[in-house]
Scaffold this motif. Structure first.
Motif, short mmCIF file in Angstrom:
data_model
loop_
_atom_site.label_atom_id
_atom_site.label_comp_id
_atom_site.label_asym_id
_atom_site.label_seq_id
_atom_site.Cartn_x
_atom_site.Cartn_y
_atom_site.Cartn_z
N MET A 1 0.95 -1.10 -0.07
CA MET A 1 -0.08 -0.09 0.10
C MET A 1 0.90 1.12 -0.10
N PRO A 2 0.54 2.32 -0.66
CA PRO A 2 1.58 3.36 -0.78
C PRO A 2 1.45 4.20 0.46
N TYR A 3 2.47 4.82 0.59
CA TYR A 3 2.31 5.87 1.80
C TYR A 3 1.66 6.83 1.40
N GLU A 4 0.99 7.52 2.20
CA GLU A 4 -0.14 8.66 2.24
C GLU A 4 0.33 10.05 2.78
N LEU A 5 1.03 10.91 2.31
CA LEU A 5 1.33 12.27 2.80
C LEU A 5 0.48 13.15 2.85
N TYR A 6 0.28 13.93 3.76
CA TYR A 6 -0.80 14.91 3.99
C TYR A 6 -0.34 16.16 4.17
N TYR A 7 -0.31 17.22 3.24
CA TYR A 7 0.45 18.30 3.49
C TYR A 7 -0.54 19.51 2.60
N TRP A 8 -0.27 20.81 2.93
CA TRP A 8 -0.62 21.76 2.22
C TRP A 8 -0.54 21.66 0.69
N PRO A 9 -1.40 21.70 -0.11
CA PRO A 9 -1.16 21.36 -1.60
C PRO A 9 -0.30 22.32 -2.62
N THR A 10 -0.27 23.67 -2.10
CA THR A 10 0.12 24.72 -2.85
C THR A 10 1.83 25.22 -2.53
N ILE A 11 2.04 24.48 -1.59
CA ILE A 11 3.58 24.84 -0.97
C ILE A 11 4.42 23.93 -0.82
N GLN A 12 5.84 24.12 -0.85
CA GLN A 12 6.77 23.30 -0.54
C GLN A 12 6.41 23.01 1.02
N GLY A 13 7.23 23.94 1.70
CA GLY A 13 6.68 23.96 3.14
C GLY A 13 7.58 22.91 3.99
#
Lengths: 240, 240
Positions: A1-13
Motif C-alpha cells: 500500500m502506498p504511503y499517504e502524505l498529507y500536506y498543504w497542496p500549494t507549497i513546499q513547506g
C-alpha cells in the motif's frame, strides 16, 4: 500500500522534506491533499484527519504521514520513521539518533526562516508585520544563517565531506539540500555569500540536486515552485 | 556510570525537560555545567564539548547528554533516547513515535514562548525588542496558548484523561507539566483562564507536581527557580 502524505497542496513547506525522502527512495506515495475530492482526496481528506474529534491521535498540524494504521505527525518524527524503511538512515541506534539530531537542527532553522516574514503572529499577514520582519530578517541573514551553515559545514568536514552521516545519503542530506535551496530562494545574496565560506555545504547542495531521482523530481510538476505562501519567501525588501 | 547532562547552569530552559525525566526515574546524573571547574565540570567542560574542533558530532547548542560514548543533543532526541532507559516511554514503535511527536509539539510551544520576549533576535536584549515583544506576546496569549492547550487536552481526553500516552507516566507527561508550569509563570492570567477550559491539562499539571520524586525535586535546590534569563519570563507588561 502506498504511503499517504498529507500536506498543504500549494507549497513546499515542511512537507517538502518528506517528499524529498520519498522521491529519493522511489517510494510509492500519494500526496493526498493534492488529489481530487471526488477520489476521496484533496483538502477535505486532510481536514478530516486533523479535525474529526473521533481521531485519538491527531497531528497538531500538517505534514503527517499515514502508513496503514500508523499516522505520524511532525516532520522530524516522520523522517525518523521513514528513514530505515526507505534506506535513508544508518543502521545503529547512535547513528540514527545523530541523523535525527541533525534533522531537528534543520527544523530549528526552518522555524526561524519562517519567522523572518512572520515575526509577530501566524494569524497576521506579512504586510501586517513588515517593520518587524525587516528587523528579524536582517539579524537572520547577518547572524543565524552563518552560524547554522558553519555548524553543518563542520559536521560535513568532520565526516567525509560529502555526507552528514556515514558514507551514504541519508534523509539529513536531503533536508540540508532543501534548507539551502530555500535559503537561496529567500535570501540569495546573504546565502551565496555564506556558502562561499562553507564549501562542504555548497557541494552537498549541488550533489543532492544532481542525484538522478532528485533531479527528475525537481524537473517534474510534482515539485511545487517556491512562492509567497510557503516557509521560504523572497521579498526583495528583506534581501537588500 | 551516571548520565551527564550539559546545560546552562542558571536557568531551567530546555534542560529542565531532561532534568525532570532523570529526576522522575531516580536516575544517577551529573548536571555538569553546575559543577565546579576544579572538578573538571562547570561551563568550561560544556564549552569544550561544544567548541573543540576535534569533536566530530558536536551539538549545535545545549542541552546535550553524555552516556558513555554517546553524546546526544536536541531536547526531544535526548528524551527519545532516555525514555525507554528510564521507564518513561511505552513499549511499541508506534507508541514511542507518538510520545515523541507530542514532545516535538511541546518543543514548538517552547520556541514560541521564547520568542514572545525575543521576537527579533537572540543577539539582542529584551529591552531592545520590547515593542515587538508586546505584539507577539499578545497574540501568543490570545491564540497560541489556547490552540496548543486545546490540542493537549484533546489528546488527554481521548486517552485516559490522566496520561498523554497509555496508562503510565511518560516523559511527555513530565514535559507537558513543565510547559504549563512555565506558561503559568510567564503569563499567569492568560494561562489560568485557558486552563479552566482545558481541565485535563490542569489536572495533569497538578498530578505530575504531586508525584513523590517530582515533588521532592521541585522543593530541592536542584530546581532552579524561574527567572528573567530563561525561556519562560514574567514581564508584567507582557501579561496585562
Amino acid at each position: 500500500m502506498p504511503y499517504e502524505l498529507y500536506y498543504w497542496p500549494t507549497i513546499q513547506g515542511r512537507g517538502e522534506f518528506v517528499r524529498l525522502a520519498l522521491e529519493e527512495a522511489g517510494a510509492e506515495y500519494v500526496d493526498v491533499a493534492r488529489g481530487r475530492e471526488e477520489d476521496g482526496q484533496g483538502l477535505g481528506a486532510m481536514a478530516a484527519l486533523l479535525e474529526d474529534p473521533s481521531i485519538a491521535r491527531p497531528a497538531y498540524a500538517p505534514p503527517f504521514l499515514r502508513d496503514g494504521d500508523v499516522v505520524i505527525g511532525q516532520t522530524a518524527a516522520i523522517l525518523l520513521y521513514l528513514g530505515p524503511r526507505l534506506g535513508l538512515a544508518p543502521a545503529g541506534e547512535a547513528d540514527r539518533l545523530w541523523t535525527h539530531q541533525i534533522q531537528l537542527t534543520v527544523a530549528d532553522v526552518v522555524a526561524e526562516a519562517h519567522d523572518t516574514h512572520h515575526p509577530i503572529a501566524v494569524s497576521l499577514t506579512y504586510e501586517d508585520q513588515q517593520p518587524e520582519a525587516l528587523r528579524r530578517a536582517k539579524d537572520f541573514q547577518a547572524n543565524r544563517i552563518p552560524e547554522y551553515l558553519a555548524w553543518f559545514d563542520h559536521v560535513l568536514g568532520r565526516n567525509d565531506g560529502l555526507h552528514l552521516v556515514g558514507g551514504a545519503t541519508t534523509y539529513a542530506d536531503l533536508s540540508l539540500f532543501q534548507l539551502v535551496d530555500g535559503l537561496l530562494y529567500a535570501f540569495p545574496r546573504a546565502t551565496e555569500r555564506t556558502l562561499t565560506e562553507n564549501r562542504h555545504v555548497a557541494a552537498l547542495h549541488d550533489a543532492v540536486r544532481q542525484r538522478p531521482r532528485i533531479s527528475a523530481y525537481l524537473a517534474s510538476p510534482r515539485r511545487i515552485p517556491f512562492n509567497q505562501q510557503g516557509i521560504f519567501r523572497h521579498y526583495p525588501e528583506l534581501d537588500p
